[in-house]
Design an enzyme around this catalytic site. Structure first.
Site, PDB file in Angstrom:
ATOM      1  N   SER A 166     -18.129   3.619 -18.046  1.00  0.00           N
ATOM      2  CA  SER A 166     -16.825   3.321 -18.627  1.00  0.00           C
ATOM      3  C   SER A 166     -16.051   2.369 -17.711  1.00  0.00           C
ATOM      4  O   SER A 166     -16.523   1.268 -17.427  1.00  0.00           O
ATOM      5  CB  SER A 166     -16.074   4.621 -18.899  1.00  0.00           C
ATOM      6  OG  SER A 166     -14.982   4.419 -19.751  1.00  0.00           O
ATOM      7  N   ASP A 261     -19.396   5.008 -30.165  1.00  0.00           N
ATOM      8  CA  ASP A 261     -18.427   4.695 -29.124  1.00  0.00           C
ATOM      9  C   ASP A 261     -17.588   3.504 -29.568  1.00  0.00           C
ATOM     10  O   ASP A 261     -18.154   2.485 -29.989  1.00  0.00           O
ATOM     11  CB  ASP A 261     -19.182   4.347 -27.828  1.00  0.00           C
ATOM     12  CG  ASP A 261     -18.279   4.116 -26.632  1.00  0.00           C
ATOM     13  OD1 ASP A 261     -17.041   4.093 -26.783  1.00  0.00           O
ATOM     14  OD2 ASP A 261     -18.819   3.944 -25.520  1.00  0.00           O
ATOM     15  N   HIS A 291     -18.973   8.104 -26.521  1.00  0.00           N
ATOM     16  CA  HIS A 291     -18.579   7.721 -25.173  1.00  0.00           C
ATOM     17  C   HIS A 291     -18.637   8.935 -24.250  1.00  0.00           C
ATOM     18  O   HIS A 291     -18.357  10.058 -24.658  1.00  0.00           O
ATOM     19  CB  HIS A 291     -17.147   7.164 -25.212  1.00  0.00           C
ATOM     20  CG  HIS A 291     -16.729   6.461 -23.967  1.00  0.00           C
ATOM     21  ND1 HIS A 291     -17.086   5.167 -23.691  1.00  0.00           N
ATOM     22  CD2 HIS A 291     -15.980   6.876 -22.910  1.00  0.00           C
ATOM     23  CE1 HIS A 291     -16.573   4.795 -22.538  1.00  0.00           C
ATOM     24  NE2 HIS A 291     -15.900   5.819 -22.029  1.00  0.00           N
TER      25      HIS A 291
END
Length: 325
Positions: A166, A261, A291
Site C-alpha cells: 500500500s 481493490d 486490499h
C-alpha cells in the site's frame, strides 16, 4: 472471480459491527485512535510470526537530526553463513497515518524465513504529525543507512531489494526513482504490494470498490488529507509515481495486486508503464482478494500464497544460481 467466501464473511461481519455502532470506520477516528485499532486488529487478523534466527532493534538517524526505529530480521537458514546476507528494505502500509513495526511483524518474519534473507522493517514517521514528504525522506535515510552501516550487521549492500504494501509500496517505488536520479546504487529488485500510484481516485476500480471492500474511498481521502500539505502535493511523483515522466532504468519489479481493490487499476497502469520503459516486471493479480489481504493470515489462504510468491521472486534475484522453493 467472485469475492473469496471467507473474505466476504469477514467483510459482512465488519459491516454489521459498523452498523451496530460497535466499530467505527477509520475516517471517523483520530489518527491516534486509528493507530490503536489498526495495531489491535493485527493480533486478530494475522497469524503469529514465523521463527527467525534473531530480531535486532535498530535506530536510524534522519537528515533532520531525529531518529526512526526499525527491526532487522535474520533468517534461521542463513544464520551459519559467513558471507554478507541479502536484505529486503521493507516499508509498511497504513496510508502514511497508521501501521508500524508491530502491524507488519508477521509479514516481515515470513519474508525473511521464506526467501531467506534479512528484512529491515522500518517505522517511518506518520502523518499528520509528520506530513509529506517526511515519510519519503525517512525511507531514503533508511536506504542510506544500509549502504553506510549495513556491513556492520553482515548485510550485503550489493544485494538490497526494496518493498512495501500500500503506502509502503509507494515509498518503495519512489525509492527506486530517487536512486536512479541520484548517486545511490539502484536496488536490485522492488516488491510492490497493491501500491497507491495515483492521487486522483478516478479509475473504474475506485468507483467499483469505493465502499464495502475493506479500503473505503472515505478512508483514502482521510489519509490523503492527513498526509499531504496541500493539493499541489498530489502531482508530486514521490506521492504518486504515475506522475513521474520517466520510468526507465529502474530495478526489476514484482507487483502483487488484489482483484477487489480500488487501487488495482492504477497498479496495472504502473506495471504497464514499467514494461513500456523496459523494466522487467512481473504482475500477479490475486483473485477474490481485497486490499491488505497479505496481512489477513487468519482469514484467507492467499495471505500465505502472496508471501511465498514474493519470497520466490526475491530468491530468484538474490540467488540466481539456486533453485527456489
Amino acid at each position: 472471480m467472485s469475492l473469496d467466501p471467507d473474505l466476504a464473511a469477514f467483510l459482512e461481519l465488519v459491516e454489521a459491527n459498523v452498523m451496530s455502532g460497535s466499530k467505527s470506520m477509520m475516517h471517523e477516528l483520530t489518527p491516534a485512535q486509528a493507530r490503536l485499532e489498526y495495531d489491535a486488529s493485527t493480533q486478530i487478523l494475522d497469524v503469529p510470526g514465523m521463527a527467525v534466527e534473531s530480531v535486532t532493534s535498530i535506530s536510524i538517524p534522519c537528515r533532520d537530526s531525529q531518529q526512526i526505529h526499525a527491526r532487522l530480521y535474520k533468517p534461521i537458514e542463513l544464520a551459519e553463513e559467513k558471507g554478507p546476507l541479502p536484505v529486503l528494505l521493507y516499508f509498511h502500509g497504513g496510508g502514511y497515518c497508521v501501521g508500524g513495526l508491530e502491524s507488519h511483524d508477521s509479514l516481515c518474519r515470513a519474508l525473511a524465513a521464506l526467501t531467506p534473507c534479512c528484512v529491515l522493517n522500518v517505522a517511518y514517521r506518520l502523518a499528520p504529525e509528520y506530513r509529506f514528504p517526511t515519510a519519503v525522506y525517512d525511507a531514503q535515510d533508511a536506504y542510506q543507512w544500509i549502504l553506510s552501516a549495513g556491513t556492520e550487521y553482515n548485510l550485503d549492500i550489493t544485494r538490497i531489494a526494496v518493498g512495501g504494501d500500500s503506502a509502503g509500496g509507494t515509498l518503495a517505488a519512489g525509492m527506486c526513482l530517487a536512486s536512479r536520479d541520484s548517486s545511490w546504487p539502484q536496488p536490485v529488485y522492488q516488491v510492490l504490494l497493491y501500491p497507491c500510484t495515483s492521487a486522483w481516485q478516478n479509475t473504474a476500480s475506485h468507483r467499483r470498490f469505493a465502499q464495502g471492500y475493506l479500503l473505503e474511498a472515505t478512508t483514502l481521502q482521510w489519509m490523503f488529507t492527513h498526509y499531504l500539505r496541500d493539493e499541489s502535493d498530489r502531482k508530486d511523483w514521490r506521492f504518486a509515481p504515475l506522475e513521474a515522466s520517466n520510468l526507465t532504468g529502474l530495478a526489476p519489479a514484482f507487483l502483487a495486486l488484489a482483484e477487489y481493490d480500488p487501487l488495482i487499476d492504477e497498479g496495472i497502469a504502473y506495471a504497464d508503464r514499467l514494461k513500456t520503459a523496459g523494466v522487467s516486471t512481473l504482475v500477479r493479480i490475486y483473485p477474490g482478494m481485497t486490499h491488505d489481504f497479505a496481512r489477513l493470515g487468519n482469514i484467507v489462504n492467499e495471505a500465505y500464497q502472496v508471501r511465498k510468491d514474493i519470497a520466490n521472486a526475491l530468491a530468484n534475484e538474490f540467488y540466481p544460481n539456486r533453485n527456489t522453493r
